[in-house]
Design a protein around this motif. Structure first.
Motif, short mmCIF file in Angstrom:
data_model
loop_
_atom_site.label_atom_id
_atom_site.label_comp_id
_atom_site.label_asym_id
_atom_site.label_seq_id
_atom_site.Cartn_x
_atom_site.Cartn_y
_atom_site.Cartn_z
N MET A 30 -14.34 31.55 -15.01
CA MET A 30 -14.06 32.77 -14.25
C MET A 30 -12.66 33.29 -14.54
N LYS A 32 -22.21 37.81 -20.59
CA LYS A 32 -21.50 36.58 -20.21
C LYS A 32 -20.82 36.74 -18.86
N ALA A 61 -21.78 34.63 -15.53
CA ALA A 61 -20.77 33.81 -14.85
C ALA A 61 -20.66 34.20 -13.38
N GLY A 118 -23.84 33.28 -11.39
CA GLY A 118 -23.86 31.85 -11.09
C GLY A 118 -23.06 31.54 -9.83
N LYS A 119 -21.89 32.14 -9.72
CA LYS A 119 -21.05 31.94 -8.53
C LYS A 119 -21.72 32.54 -7.29
#
Length: 146
Positions: free
Chosen positions: A1, A114, A118, A121-122
Motif C-alpha cells: 500500500m 494493481k 491492493a 484486498g484491504k
C-alpha cells in the motif's frame, strides 16, 4: 500500500453529493500536483462512472479511471461527515471515497489494476473497514490501511 500518501488524504469533509466529493478530492490532487487539469480529470472520472457503479458497499466508493491530466498515480482518500448518495452494491450511501488518479496510456492499465486489487484486498477486511470509518485524523486513516 505504498501508493497511499497522507498528503492526498483528508477527514471531516463536508460534501453532501457525489459531485462535491469528487470535486473536493480532485482539487486536492491538483493542489498536490498529482493532476494538471481538474476539469479534464473529472470528465474522465465521470466517463468511468457512467459505465457502472463504483460504490462497493460498506459506505465506500472507489471512483476511478485513467486520464491524460494525471501527472503521477495515487489514490486520494476522503472521509466525509455526511452519508453521500451514491450508486452502491448495498444501496447505502458512502462516507469514504477512494478516488483513483491513474495516468492514461503507457501501459498504466496494469498499474490501475494493481492499485485496485491492493485496495480491494484491504477493503474486503471488515476490521480494516471499521477502522477506516472510525478514523478521525489522516494518521488514523493511514493506520487503518496498514
Amino acid at each position: 500500500m505504498d501508493i497511499l500518501n497522507e498528503e492526498i488524504m483528508a477527514v471531516n469533509l463536508p460534501g453532501r453529493t457525489k459531485e462535491e466529493a469528487i470535486d473536493t478530492l480532485a482539487n486536492l490532487l491538483k493542489e498536490k500536483s498529482y493532476i494538471k487539469d481538474v476539469e479534464l480529470f473529472k470528465k474522465d472520472i465521470y466517463h468511468r462512472e457512467s459505465l457502472g457503479q463504483t460504490g462497493i458497499g460498506n459506505y465506500i466508493a472507489i471512483p476511478h479511471g485513467q486520464s491524460e491530466s494525471v501527472l503521477k498515480n495515487g489514490i486520494a482518500i476522503g472521509k466525509f461527515n455526511n452519508e453521500i448518495p451514491w450508486e452502491t452494491l448495498d444501496d447505502k450511501g458512502v462516507k469514504i471515497v477512494c478516488l483513483f488518479c491513474v495516468q492514461a496510456g503507457n501501459g498504466e492499465g496494469n498499474e490501475h489494476l494493481k492499485m485496485l486489487a491492493a485496495l480491494a484486498g484491504k477493503l474486503g477486511n471488515e476490521e480494516v473497514v471499521n477502522n477506516i470509518l472510525k478514523s478521525r485524523t489522516t494518521e488514523e486513516l493511514i493506520q487503518a490501511f496498514s
